[in-house]
Design a protein around this motif. Structure first.
Motif, PDB file in Angstrom:
ATOM      1  N   GLN A  18      -7.235   7.351  -7.919  1.00 46.27           N
ATOM      2  CA  GLN A  18      -8.100   8.450  -7.493  1.00 46.27           C
ATOM      3  C   GLN A  18      -7.300   9.644  -6.980  1.00 46.27           C
ATOM      4  N   GLU A  19      -5.974   9.538  -7.045  1.00 43.44           N
ATOM      5  CA  GLU A  19      -5.045  10.590  -6.632  1.00 43.44           C
ATOM      6  C   GLU A  19      -5.185  10.956  -5.152  1.00 43.44           C
ATOM      7  N   ILE A  20      -5.527   9.967  -4.335  1.00 40.82           N
ATOM      8  CA  ILE A  20      -5.610  10.157  -2.883  1.00 40.82           C
ATOM      9  C   ILE A  20      -4.245   9.871  -2.254  1.00 40.82           C
ATOM     10  N   ILE A  21      -3.533   8.912  -2.822  1.00 40.54           N
ATOM     11  CA  ILE A  21      -2.163   8.618  -2.400  1.00 40.54           C
ATOM     12  C   ILE A  21      -1.276   8.615  -3.644  1.00 40.54           C
ATOM     13  N   TYR A  22       0.025   8.713  -3.407  1.00 43.60           N
ATOM     14  CA  TYR A  22       0.977   8.603  -4.511  1.00 43.60           C
ATOM     15  C   TYR A  22       2.184   7.825  -4.020  1.00 43.60           C
ATOM     16  N   LEU A  32      -9.274  11.510   6.780  1.00 45.78           N
ATOM     17  CA  LEU A  32     -10.303  12.477   7.168  1.00 45.78           C
ATOM     18  C   LEU A  32     -10.252  12.824   8.653  1.00 45.78           C
ATOM     19  N   LEU A  33      -9.793  11.878   9.465  1.00 49.55           N
ATOM     20  CA  LEU A  33      -9.659  12.121  10.903  1.00 49.55           C
ATOM     21  C   LEU A  33      -8.302  12.749  11.254  1.00 49.55           C
ATOM     22  N   ASN A  34      -7.521  13.071  10.233  1.00 50.51           N
ATOM     23  CA  ASN A  34      -6.182  13.672  10.384  1.00 50.51           C
ATOM     24  C   ASN A  34      -5.208  12.794  11.158  1.00 50.51           C
ATOM     25  N   LYS A  35      -5.434  11.503  11.142  1.00 56.21           N
ATOM     26  CA  LYS A  35      -4.480  10.575  11.754  1.00 56.21           C
ATOM     27  C   LYS A  35      -3.313  10.340  10.802  1.00 56.21           C
ATOM     28  N   TRP A  36      -3.593  10.463   9.492  1.00 56.98           N
ATOM     29  CA  TRP A  36      -2.568  10.363   8.464  1.00 56.98           C
ATOM     30  C   TRP A  36      -2.618  11.649   7.650  1.00 56.98           C
ATOM     31  N   PRO A  37      -1.824  12.655   8.018  1.00 60.27           N
ATOM     32  CA  PRO A  37      -1.876  13.971   7.352  1.00 60.27           C
ATOM     33  C   PRO A  37      -1.321  13.958   5.922  1.00 60.27           C
ATOM     34  N   ALA A  38      -1.685  14.996   5.204  1.00 60.34           N
ATOM     35  CA  ALA A  38      -1.214  15.168   3.827  1.00 60.34           C
ATOM     36  C   ALA A  38       0.306  15.183   3.784  1.00 60.34           C
ATOM     37  N   GLU A  39       0.823  14.598   2.740  1.00 55.08           N
ATOM     38  CA  GLU A  39       2.269  14.512   2.463  1.00 55.08           C
ATOM     39  C   GLU A  39       3.023  13.601   3.444  1.00 55.08           C
ATOM     40  N   GLU A  40       2.309  12.898   4.302  1.00 53.54           N
ATOM     41  CA  GLU A  40       2.931  11.942   5.231  1.00 53.54           C
ATOM     42  C   GLU A  40       2.909  10.543   4.614  1.00 53.54           C
ATOM     43  N   ARG A  41       3.886   9.756   4.970  1.00 56.29           N
ATOM     44  CA  ARG A  41       3.965   8.370   4.502  1.00 56.29           C
ATOM     45  C   ARG A  41       2.950   7.532   5.270  1.00 56.29           C
ATOM     46  N   ILE A  42       2.267   6.643   4.552  1.00 56.72           N
ATOM     47  CA  ILE A  42       1.353   5.727   5.221  1.00 56.72           C
ATOM     48  C   ILE A  42       2.105   4.426   5.508  1.00 56.72           C
ATOM     49  N   ARG A  64      -3.871  -3.897  -4.099  1.00 56.92           N
ATOM     50  CA  ARG A  64      -5.020  -3.542  -4.947  1.00 56.92           C
ATOM     51  C   ARG A  64      -5.676  -2.261  -4.430  1.00 56.92           C
ATOM     52  N   THR A  65      -5.771  -2.136  -3.107  1.00 59.37           N
ATOM     53  CA  THR A  65      -6.313  -0.926  -2.492  1.00 59.37           C
ATOM     54  C   THR A  65      -5.452   0.282  -2.851  1.00 59.37           C
ATOM     55  N   CYS A  66      -4.156   0.125  -2.730  1.00 56.33           N
ATOM     56  CA  CYS A  66      -3.238   1.235  -3.036  1.00 56.33           C
ATOM     57  C   CYS A  66      -3.341   1.651  -4.492  1.00 56.33           C
ATOM     58  N   GLY A  83      10.533   3.180  -4.014  1.00 53.79           N
ATOM     59  CA  GLY A  83      11.526   2.734  -3.051  1.00 53.79           C
ATOM     60  C   GLY A  83      11.305   3.267  -1.641  1.00 53.79           C
ATOM     61  N   ILE A  84      10.381   4.180  -1.471  1.00 57.79           N
ATOM     62  CA  ILE A  84      10.127   4.764  -0.150  1.00 57.79           C
ATOM     63  C   ILE A  84       8.765   4.340   0.383  1.00 57.79           C
ATOM     64  N   GLY A  85       7.738   4.409  -0.464  1.00 56.19           N
ATOM     65  CA  GLY A  85       6.406   3.997  -0.055  1.00 56.19           C
ATOM     66  C   GLY A  85       5.330   4.923  -0.571  1.00 56.19           C
ATOM     67  N   TYR A  86       4.150   4.747  -0.012  1.00 54.44           N
ATOM     68  CA  TYR A  86       3.002   5.566  -0.410  1.00 54.44           C
ATOM     69  C   TYR A  86       2.814   6.733   0.548  1.00 54.44           C
ATOM     70  N   PHE A  87       2.387   7.858  -0.029  1.00 52.87           N
ATOM     71  CA  PHE A  87       2.186   9.090   0.723  1.00 52.87           C
ATOM     72  C   PHE A  87       0.792   9.636   0.444  1.00 52.87           C
ATOM     73  N   ILE A  88       0.253  10.377   1.408  1.00 56.86           N
ATOM     74  CA  ILE A  88      -1.051  11.008   1.253  1.00 56.86           C
ATOM     75  C   ILE A  88      -0.886  12.248   0.370  1.00 56.86           C
ATOM     76  N   SER A  89      -1.724  12.386  -0.635  1.00 55.48           N
ATOM     77  CA  SER A  89      -1.680  13.549  -1.526  1.00 55.48           C
ATOM     78  C   SER A  89      -2.051  14.822  -0.778  1.00 55.48           C
ATOM     79  N   SER A  90      -1.553  15.934  -1.258  1.00 56.23           N
ATOM     80  CA  SER A  90      -1.805  17.220  -0.590  1.00 56.23           C
ATOM     81  C   SER A  90      -3.290  17.589  -0.590  1.00 56.23           C
ATOM     82  N   ASP A  91      -4.024  17.171  -1.599  1.00 48.98           N
ATOM     83  CA  ASP A  91      -5.458  17.481  -1.650  1.00 48.98           C
ATOM     84  C   ASP A  91      -6.321  16.237  -1.432  1.00 48.98           C
ATOM     85  N   ALA A  92      -5.794  15.285  -0.677  1.00 51.11           N
ATOM     86  CA  ALA A  92      -6.492  14.017  -0.444  1.00 51.11           C
ATOM     87  C   ALA A  92      -7.844  14.214   0.235  1.00 51.11           C
TER      88      ALA A  92
END
Length: 123
Positions: free
Chosen positions: A59-63, A22-32, A51-53, A67-76
């Motif tokens: 909730q479709e906030i991350i995907y 929400l603070l745009n520190k982790w933008p959409a489609e970026e890897r967390i 468990r958090t992930c 082998g690469i990791g978790y990313f922020i969804s485009s409509d997160a």
């Protein structure tokens, strides 16, 4: 991060991740940060972060990109706001309204305080 006893740690971590989005520190489609990186940073067990992930993925906030990791969804942001608004209205607003009523505070009185808060905290 200091955890409160009133809420499960994995939910507090979910709140932390959502706040970063929400603070745009982790933008959409970026890897967390990875599960291990978050576990080290937050000083928790990697299973707790996992468990958090899983929760945020449901909730479709991350995907997950295997082998690469978790990313922020485009409509997160939209999904987070929707989820957080429902939780706020159900859990926090009744107590807030009770305090307003008991202290005889009108909502109009709060507007200048809210504007001041926004200016000082979200420049």
């Amino acid at each position: 991060m200091e955890f409160k006893d009133s809420q499960a740690i994995y939910l507090q971590i979910a709140d932390y991740i959502c706040e970063q989005v929400l603070l745009n520190k982790w933008p959409a489609e970026e890897r967390i940060p990875s599960v291990r990186e978050l576990a080290v940073t937050l000083e928790v067990n990697p299973n707790t972060v996992m468990r958090t992930c899983e929760l945020l993925q449901q909730q479709e906030i991350i995907y997950n990109k295997r082998g690469i990791g978790y990313f922020i969804s485009s409509d997160a942001i939209k999904k987070i706001r929707q989820y957080k608004k429902q939780a706020f209205i159900a859990q926090e607003l009744p107590s807030f309204f009770r305090s307003l009523y008991l202290l005889d505070i009108d909502l109009e009185e709060l507007k200048p305080h809210f504007e001041k808060f926004k200016k000082s905290n979200f420049k």
